[in-house]
Design an enzyme around this catalytic site. Structure first.
Site, mmCIF file in Angstrom:
data_model
loop_
_atom_site.group_PDB
_atom_site.id
_atom_site.type_symbol
_atom_site.label_atom_id
_atom_site.label_comp_id
_atom_site.label_asym_id
_atom_site.label_seq_id
_atom_site.Cartn_x
_atom_site.Cartn_y
_atom_site.Cartn_z
ATOM 1 N N GLU A 177 -7.416 -10.353 10.491
ATOM 2 C CA GLU A 177 -6.191 -11.037 11.181
ATOM 3 C C GLU A 177 -6.448 -11.041 12.604
ATOM 4 O OE1 GLU A 177 -3.073 -8.489 9.597
ATOM 5 O OE2 GLU A 177 -3.485 -9.106 7.641
ATOM 6 N N ASN A 218 -11.310 -12.762 8.051
ATOM 7 C CA ASN A 218 -10.215 -12.704 6.955
ATOM 8 C C ASN A 218 -8.787 -12.846 7.741
ATOM 9 O OD1 ASN A 218 -9.372 -12.562 4.184
ATOM 10 N ND2 ASN A 218 -8.432 -10.521 4.892
ATOM 11 N N HIS A 254 -0.804 -14.797 1.136
ATOM 12 C CA HIS A 254 0.430 -14.109 0.801
ATOM 13 C C HIS A 254 1.496 -15.051 0.737
ATOM 14 C CE1 HIS A 254 -1.187 -10.057 0.529
ATOM 15 N NE2 HIS A 254 -1.777 -10.471 1.976
ATOM 16 N N GLU A 282 -6.237 -12.336 -1.009
ATOM 17 C CA GLU A 282 -5.151 -11.453 -1.121
ATOM 18 C C GLU A 282 -3.847 -12.304 -1.773
ATOM 19 O OE1 GLU A 282 -4.196 -9.277 2.534
ATOM 20 O OE2 GLU A 282 -6.060 -9.177 3.061
ATOM 21 N N ASP A 284 -0.714 -13.493 -3.476
ATOM 22 C CA ASP A 284 0.447 -13.198 -4.201
ATOM 23 C C ASP A 284 1.512 -14.265 -4.091
ATOM 24 O OD1 ASP A 284 1.447 -12.167 -1.570
ATOM 25 O OD2 ASP A 284 0.932 -10.255 -2.218
HETATM 26 O O1 G3I Z 1 -0.033 7.048 1.381
HETATM 27 C C1 G3I Z 1 1.298 7.329 1.996
HETATM 28 C C2 G3I Z 1 2.052 8.166 1.269
HETATM 29 O O2 G3I Z 1 1.510 9.187 1.325
HETATM 30 C C3 G3I Z 1 3.397 7.996 1.801
HETATM 31 O O3 G3I Z 1 4.220 8.952 1.012
HETATM 32 C C4 G3I Z 1 4.141 6.643 1.971
HETATM 33 C C5 G3I Z 1 5.602 6.592 2.609
HETATM 34 O O4 G3I Z 1 5.788 5.510 3.196
HETATM 35 O O5 G3I Z 1 3.243 5.932 2.468
HETATM 36 C C6 G3I Z 1 1.780 5.812 2.035
HETATM 37 O O6 G3I Z 1 1.107 4.889 2.762
HETATM 38 C C7 G3I Z 1 1.600 3.402 2.491
HETATM 39 C C8 G3I Z 1 0.130 2.697 2.159
HETATM 40 O O7 G3I Z 1 0.491 1.390 2.072
HETATM 41 C C9 G3I Z 1 -0.193 3.321 0.795
HETATM 42 O O8 G3I Z 1 0.615 3.171 -0.040
HETATM 43 C C10 G3I Z 1 1.930 2.865 3.880
HETATM 44 O O9 G3I Z 1 3.251 3.545 4.303
HETATM 45 C C11 G3I Z 1 2.098 1.510 3.847
HETATM 46 O O10 G3I Z 1 2.234 0.820 4.981
HETATM 47 C C12 G3I Z 1 0.819 0.657 3.505
HETATM 48 O O11 G3I Z 1 1.111 -0.595 3.176
HETATM 49 C C13 G3I Z 1 -0.129 -1.339 2.964
HETATM 50 C C14 G3I Z 1 -0.211 -2.375 4.179
HETATM 51 O O12 G3I Z 1 -1.212 -3.062 3.961
HETATM 52 C C15 G3I Z 1 -0.141 -1.713 5.342
HETATM 53 O O13 G3I Z 1 -0.243 -2.855 6.497
HETATM 54 C C16 G3I Z 1 -0.069 -1.910 1.821
HETATM 55 O O14 G3I Z 1 -0.389 -0.951 0.664
HETATM 56 C C17 G3I Z 1 -1.317 -2.854 1.523
HETATM 57 O O15 G3I Z 1 -1.309 -3.704 0.410
HETATM 58 C C18 G3I Z 1 -1.244 -3.915 2.825
HETATM 59 O O16 G3I Z 1 -2.553 -4.775 2.664
HETATM 60 C C19 G3I Z 1 -2.505 -5.736 3.773
HETATM 61 C C20 G3I Z 1 -3.981 -5.838 3.986
HETATM 62 O O17 G3I Z 1 -4.784 -5.049 4.175
HETATM 63 C C21 G3I Z 1 -4.099 -7.158 4.998
HETATM 64 N N1 G3I Z 1 -3.339 -8.213 4.682
HETATM 65 C C22 G3I Z 1 -2.024 -8.256 4.646
HETATM 66 C C23 G3I Z 1 -1.730 -6.890 3.287
HETATM 67 C C24 G3I Z 1 -0.142 -6.849 3.149
HETATM 68 O O18 G3I Z 1 0.413 -6.320 4.079
#
Ligand code: G3I
Length: 478
Positions: A177, A218, A254, A282, A284
């Protein structure tokens, strides 16, 4: 470029390679692409009712992958990942904030689990991601850097992570990004401290750490031809001209239902024409929830179209969905009122989108997967008492092809439980119920119906389900 992975992995992979070779000898390659091997897409698989995406993809010379959550790789979730996909991407576990939360202190447990799982299941790994403005540890994002100090930190990080998994990662999303929507550079900590050169420096550091991995840049909203994708195009062109090691471009994809860019294939092609590989990394396709049958049907067509666009360009290496199940998707957390973005529902049942992918990959259903709306279901509670009830369900084949073997699925809204069934075999997991034909009623001719009944228990309420799928495809219900 598409091709075979030479890494010896599991017995399954070895067996797949042998089958692939045999299939190629008898002319099993079905497209102009170099087939990586059809895996288990031999006669047994082709006769099976349910498609296997990884085998279908391999027969077409691409991979089909999913993002995964390491802690979920067991049970049904793990089984589907292993069975259906031949590439996995850790959704979060390889991000800088996950692996090096404080400087010099590494936590590789989640990343190791994903790589180990992939090797045990004959899967590629997409490493994600080395240099990204988001999910950075505070010590990086809030540090006070000069170009020189951050360059050292950045290249040390790449050396540590890409070096740890050297030889075990097929594709690295090295830089993630880097652009704004208008095609200017995103003002990340790397851009502001180091300047434009941070991308080339990251790619060189990744090549040094793991010479065998394909190195990608990416981004999102770069699927169609637009200002952002053109900036990415110009970046790749310039990197190639300078001899910087870049192997591919990742289009995250996305997408929003109804908004698949019409220029997707042309955009993939223009990157390929620069001499780099392309991957959908990615995918969806989100929609408003709860989804209607019409939305799920449209989503099927759109998953099919995106997969088809990759297949149509020889240098498109594969497609990764960003979570294979709606229960493991980032969408509802971020886009209020949206969801249902992945190919499987929250109970691991394939949605129409899954069959759209399979169809794009050459699968035909032999009449067991009627198009949406080509089945009609009536669900009638015939009698009800304090905690129990008896119901009858009729599924009618409103298509013009015979159904040969069926599974009718629904989700109960109010905690009902099946206690006994007749003329079908009912299984229940949580709220999810699947009724499988009883053998003697497996065939439903066009226009004909099958009826079964059951006793159930209820408490609090006995609301009838309104959404049904027949062999994974949504039916109408009055
Ligand atoms: O692990 C913690 C957990 O301990 C806590 O209780 C919980 C409370 O909110 O948060 C958890 O962490 C989260 C993490 O995902 C794991 O589930 C984060 O808050 C959350 O922000 C994080 O989101 C991820 C996101 O990237 C962050 O930007 C998504 O899972 C993930 O699918 C997403 O993936 C990104 C790619 O890397 C790049 N492209 C866009 C894509 C979608 O945003």
């Amino acid at each position: 470029m598409r091709g075979t992975s030479m890494k010896p992995q599991s017995l399954r992979r070895a067996a797949s390679v042998i089958l692939a070779a045999a299939s190629l000898l008898i002319g099993g390659a079905t497209s102009g692409h170099a087939a990586a091997g059809p895996g288990q897409a031999g006669p047994d698989r082709q006769a099976a009712a349910e498609p296997v995406l990884r085998d279908l993809a391999a027969a077409k010379g691409i991979y089909y992958g999913t993002a995964v959550t390491a802690s979920k790789l067991s049970g049904t979730y793990g089984a589907v990942v292993g069975e259906q996909f031949d590439s996995i991407t850790p959704g979060n576990e390889m991000k800088w904030g996950s692996v090096e939360p404080t400087r010099g202190t590494y936590n590789w447990s989640g990343a190791d689990a994903v790589v180990d799982y992939a090797e045990a299941h004959g899967q590629k790994v997409r490493g994600h991601t080395l240099v990204w403005h988001s999910q950075l540890p505070d010590w990086v994002s809030n540090g006070s850097w000069t170009a020189g100090t951050l360059r050292t930190v950045m290249t040390d990080h790449i050396a540590a992570e890409a070096g740890r998994y050297k030889g075990r990662i097929d594709h690295w999303d090295v830089v993630n990004e880097p652009f704004n929507e208008d095609g200017t550079r995103r003002q990340s900590v790397f851009q502001t401290a180091i300047g434009d050169s941070y991308i080339a420096e990251s790619l060189r550091a990744a090549r040094a750490a793991d010479p065998a991995a394909k190195l990608y840049v990416n981004d999102y909203n770069v699927e169609g031809v637009n200002a952002k994708s053109t900036a990415l195009y110009n970046l790749v062109k310039s990197l190639k001209e300078q001899g910087v090691p870049i192997d591919g471009v990742g289009l995250q994809a996305h997408l929003i239902l109804g908004q698949v860019p019409s220029t997707l294939q042309a955009n993939i092609q223009r990157f390929a024409d620069l001499g780099v590989d392309v991957a959908i990394t990615e995918l969806d396709i989100r929609m408003t929830t709860p989804p209607t049958s019409a939305q799920l049907t449209q989503q099927k067509a759109e998953y099919k179209a995106v997969t088809g666009a990759c297949l149509a360009v020889a240098r498109c290496e594969g497609v990764t969905v960003w979570g294979f199940t709606d229960s493991d998707s980032w969408i509802p957390d971020v886009f209020t009122g949206y969801g249902a973005a992945t190919p499987y529902d929250e109970n691991f049942r394939p949605k129409p989108a899954y069959y759209g992918i399979a169809e794009a990959l050459g699968w035909t259903d032999g009449g067991t997967n009627p198009p949406t709306g080509a089945c009609a279901v009536t669900y009638a509670v015939q009698s009800q008492w304090n905690t129990g009830f008896t119901a009858q369900v009729t599924v009618r084949n409103t298509s013009t092809t015979a159904v040969n073997g069926w599974k009718l699925a629904w989700s109960w809204p109010a905690g009902q439980r099946v206690t006994q069934a007749w003329n079908a075999t009912l299984t229940q997991s949580g709220a999810a119920v699947t009724a499988a034909d009883a053998g003697y009623n497996a065939a439903i001719a066009p226009g004909a119906s099958a009826t079964f009944g059951f006793n159930g228990s209820w408490s609090g309420g006995n609301t009838a389900p309104t959404a049904f799928t027949l062999n994974g495809t949504a039916c109408t219900s009055p």
